[in-house]
Motif scaffolding. Structure first.
Motif, mmCIF file in Angstrom:
data_model
loop_
_atom_site.group_PDB
_atom_site.id
_atom_site.type_symbol
_atom_site.label_atom_id
_atom_site.label_comp_id
_atom_site.label_asym_id
_atom_site.label_seq_id
_atom_site.Cartn_x
_atom_site.Cartn_y
_atom_site.Cartn_z
ATOM 1 N N ASP A 156 -2.994 12.492 -6.480
ATOM 2 C CA ASP A 156 -2.556 11.097 -6.516
ATOM 3 C C ASP A 156 -3.407 10.265 -7.466
ATOM 4 O OD1 ASP A 156 -0.310 10.440 -4.605
ATOM 5 O OD2 ASP A 156 -1.594 11.580 -3.256
ATOM 6 N N HIS A 191 0.787 -1.243 0.000
ATOM 7 C CA HIS A 191 0.000 0.000 0.000
ATOM 8 C C HIS A 191 0.816 1.288 0.000
ATOM 9 C CE1 HIS A 191 -3.517 -2.413 0.373
ATOM 10 N NE2 HIS A 191 -3.157 -2.892 1.553
ATOM 11 N N ASP A 245 -4.404 3.742 -2.356
ATOM 12 C CA ASP A 245 -3.376 3.775 -1.322
ATOM 13 C C ASP A 245 -2.980 5.195 -0.922
ATOM 14 O OD1 ASP A 245 -3.257 1.047 -1.114
ATOM 15 O OD2 ASP A 245 -1.727 0.835 -2.661
ATOM 16 N N ALA A 246 -3.496 6.188 -1.632
ATOM 17 C CA ALA A 246 -3.168 7.573 -1.292
ATOM 18 C C ALA A 246 -4.386 8.311 -0.747
ATOM 19 C CB ALA A 246 -2.616 8.298 -2.512
ATOM 20 N N GLU A 280 -4.450 7.843 -10.562
ATOM 21 C CA GLU A 280 -3.910 6.741 -11.359
ATOM 22 C C GLU A 280 -4.221 6.986 -12.826
ATOM 23 O OE1 GLU A 280 -5.332 3.199 -8.606
ATOM 24 O OE2 GLU A 280 -4.482 2.469 -10.485
ATOM 25 N N ASP A 283 -5.672 6.874 -6.678
ATOM 26 C CA ASP A 283 -4.974 5.731 -6.085
ATOM 27 C C ASP A 283 -5.543 5.449 -4.690
ATOM 28 O OD1 ASP A 283 -3.199 3.884 -5.097
ATOM 29 O OD2 ASP A 283 -1.436 5.198 -5.166
ATOM 30 N N SER A 331 1.778 4.451 -1.897
ATOM 31 C CA SER A 331 1.024 5.048 -3.003
ATOM 32 C C SER A 331 1.866 5.060 -4.271
ATOM 33 C CB SER A 331 0.580 6.463 -2.645
ATOM 34 O OG SER A 331 1.602 7.381 -2.952
#
Lengths: 288, 385
Positions: free
Chosen positions: B180, A99, B208-209, B182, B206, A101
């Protein structure tokens, strides 16, 4: 010889005081890895598993230089920690966290490239030159020395395959986990090039999965330049398009990164493709 | 996380791109009202599924009455299985030319990449590769004006188009970096009398961000069960087959599903309990799968960080607390496999060492179960045990 790391590689552990960091430091040491220091901001002066802990990577490097680092910090702090490792002069870093980013990874890779640093991962189990040095968290006992180089996008599947090899008396030279994310530091081609020049490696197993175009690119390289036999397995034959299968990279988007495309490209490049992981040892024995 | 078109457009506007005048509505009456204000309009379903146009999710309307009828028709649709409750009603643009513009992440060059083409408006997959400019951007440099000039030259853009792209592309790049993203895709980017206008917007952030972007809305594409699994820290995807699958690690879980297919079965799901799952998480995973009423359960664990005895204990706990009335096939290998096998043997379960054997067993059990329930009086058959 092995690739990237060997018995002389001195290793630094970032995030050494955490649960994962301390546990796997002990495992790495048990495997024979030369762990020379650990870093945890604010915890300098402690000792973990007999390893001295420093507040910064620079401090650790002043006390005892290291060649490679492994990073166990939580994902939101990984970019800073990786930058620090690169700035302080490590030559290889393994980014363990899941995870991180995408934009952070891209920035890490760009800085590493400028400094000539090898990035393994993120979202990887690490890498191991069997019998010499392990930088990662894979289970020690399956990684015994031998002639097979392994490159994998996934962790447990790689253990499954290496475990199968071990059961069939086939050891490994170096095993590299590329990581399951969309952007990774090392890719198949980088590692294939290293294996091509490694006298300890007689054949290579490539463990791929759906998504992205890394396997297709690898196939192009193999067809043009690979001097050793390659056996491949690709996971995700039955995965439906548009569904992310756990790994951030494992998703078929707009008909790109399909199983059929990857297998076709690899076969055309002369790669022996296994239908099931259990078929890999036999395919290897035929070419070694 | 994919954003709806109207959200994406709002973001584009914030970064100084022109977007069509429009309104987000939820009823045919509101659509008619919007059309009365905007004139000739296009009514667009707000779904995350692609190919909205081909499946009837987009329609032009010349009058408020027509907008009302089209809105009613579209709101009744389900596009690729996705229901939706919002429509975007926008002015119909006068389009002179359609471009394609996107920013995404290129795994191979490990950096942002710009995709640009004068052949917009159609599926970019159908545009010949030589008509698309592919420009990786050094993330340390950022997008520089010289890059845009060169992209424009390669596209074959006119002087006037290039002049506009020199302003527009840096804004798009800033959005991509700031949020962020994608993917930021504008197709078509329409050349109109008032300049370039984003006629569509596909933005993916994203996951994860997301922690860095509390101001962004949260959009879930997942089913209820997938959401619940996510909260437990499990990676779960529904696949609709007969055999529920639990494994540890994304790669080996995929390989397990492939093997189920290989031996003639169909997997009900992808369920990765991840590395180092303890008794608790494994038990939750098993309970979750049992809720889906599969014909058989297949557990395939190759223990590294994950300990086989933990997996076995989880199985026993679920069996004792809730009961397990479907056949189960288990493979345990790796860390503490001997302990794990002993625990399951005591619970009356045969444990396989190889993945192939366990999968074949699961496929066989599912088949027996399916045959049994079609032959006997379906619902009551298991009570005879």
């Amino acid at each position: 010889m092995a690739i990237y790391i060997d018995e002389n590689t001195r290793v630094l552990v970032q995030g050494i005081t955490g649960n994962q960091g301390s546990f796997h430091t002990a495992q790495m040491i048990a495997y024979g890895t030369r762990v020379v220091g650990g870093v945890s901001p604010g915890k300098g002066g402690q000792v973990v598993e007999g390893v001295p802990v420093y507040d910064t990577v620079f401090a650790a490097m002043e006390a005892e230089p290291a060649d490679a680092g492994i990073l166990f910090t939580p994902a939101p702090y990984a970019r800073d920690a990786a930058f620090e490792a690169i700035a302080a002069g490590l030559k290889l870093i393994a980014l363990i966290p899941e995870h991180i980013s995408l934009h952070d990874t891209m920035e890490i890779c760009a800085y590493a490239r400028r400094k000539g640093v090898v990035v393994v991962g993120p979202n990887t189990f690490g890498l191991v030159s069997s019998g010499r040095c392990k930088i990662g968290f894979m289970p020690n006992r399956y990684f015994v020395p031998g002639p097979v180089g392994v490159i994998s996008r996934s962790g447990t599947l790689c253990y499954e395959i290496v475990g199968n090899l071990t059961n069939h008396g086939l050891g490994t030279s170096t095993v590299v986990g590329l990581g399951g994310d969309r952007v990774t530091g090392l890719n198949f081609i980088d590692v294939l090039q290293e294996f091509a020049g490694d006298p300890d490696t007689g054949a290579v197993v490539l463990v791929g999965e759906i998504g992205g175009s890394a396997e297709e690119e690898a196939a192009r390289y193999i067809a043009a330049s690979m001097n050793k036999p390659v056996v491949a397995y690709v996971a995700g034959k039955s995965a439906p398009p548009g569904k992310r299968m756990g790994h951030a990279g494992a998703i078929i988007e707009r008909d790109r990164g399909t199983f059929a495309g990857k297998i076709g490209a690899l076969r055309e490049a002369g790669v022996k493709v296994a239908e099931l992981p259990s078929q890999i040892p036999a395919l290897l024995k035929a070419v070694l | 996380m994919k954003l709806y078109e109207y959200m994406g457009k709002k973001l584009l506007h914030r970064y100084d791109l022109q977007i069509p005048r429009g309104k987000v509505v939820e009823t045919p009456a509101q659509a008619a009202e919007a059309a009365a204000e905007l004139g000739e309009v296009v009514v667009k379903s707000q779904v995350l599924a692609g190919k909205r146009g081909k499946s009837g999710g987009i329609a032009f309307a010349a009058t408020p009455g027509e907008a009302r009828r089209e809105a009613a028709r579209i709101l009744a649709l389900k596009l690729q299985g996705q229901a939706f409750d919002k429509l975007l009603v926008e002015e119909k643009l006068t389009i002179e030319q359609e471009l394609y513009l996107a920013l995404t992440v290129d795994g191979l060059s490990r950096c942002p990449v710009i995709l640009a083409s004068l052949d917009g408006g159609m599926d970019i997959e159908d545009v010949p590769a030589e008509r698309i400019v592919f420009w990786p951007v050094d993330i340390n440099l950022g997008l520089q004006p010289f890059m845009v000039r060169e992209i424009c030259r390669r596209m074959g853009a006119s002087f006037e188009l290039a002049r506009q792209l020199l302003v527009l592309l840096p804004g798009l790049y800033r959005l991509f970096r700031d949020l962020d993203a994608e993917l930021v895709e504008i197709n078509p980017l329409a050349l109109t009398p008032r300049g370039l206008v984003a006629a569509d917007a596909k933005i993916t952030i994203d996951d994860d961000a997301l922690y860095r972007h509390p101001q962004l809305p949260r959009i879930h594409e997942k089913t209820d069960l997938e959401l619940k699994a996510g909260e437990m820290g499990l990676a779960y995807v529904e696949l609709g087959g007969e055999i529920a699958v639990i494994a540890n690690g994304a790669g080996i879980t995929m390989a397990t599903l492939d093997m189920v297919h290989h031996y003639g079965g169909t997997p009900a799901n992808f369920l990765d309990i991840g590395g180092g799952a303890g008794v608790e998480r494994t038990a939750q995973a098993l309970e979750l799968l049992l809720e889906t009423k599969p014909k058989a359960v297949l557990i395939n664990i190759f223990g590294g960080i994950t300990r086989c005895d933990d997996v076995a204990k989880a199985f026993v706990r679920v069996k004792e607390n809730k009961g397990i009335d479907v056949p189960v096939a288990v493979r345990l290998g790796g860390t503490n496999e001997t302990e794990g096998r002993a625990i399951l043997k005591k619970a009356g379960l045969e444990v396989f060492l190889s993945m192939d054997e366990a999968v074949r067993q699961a496929v066989g059990l599912a088949r027996e179960r399916a045959n049994g329930s079609t032959v006997g009086s379906a619902e009551t058959a298991p009570q005879g045990e």
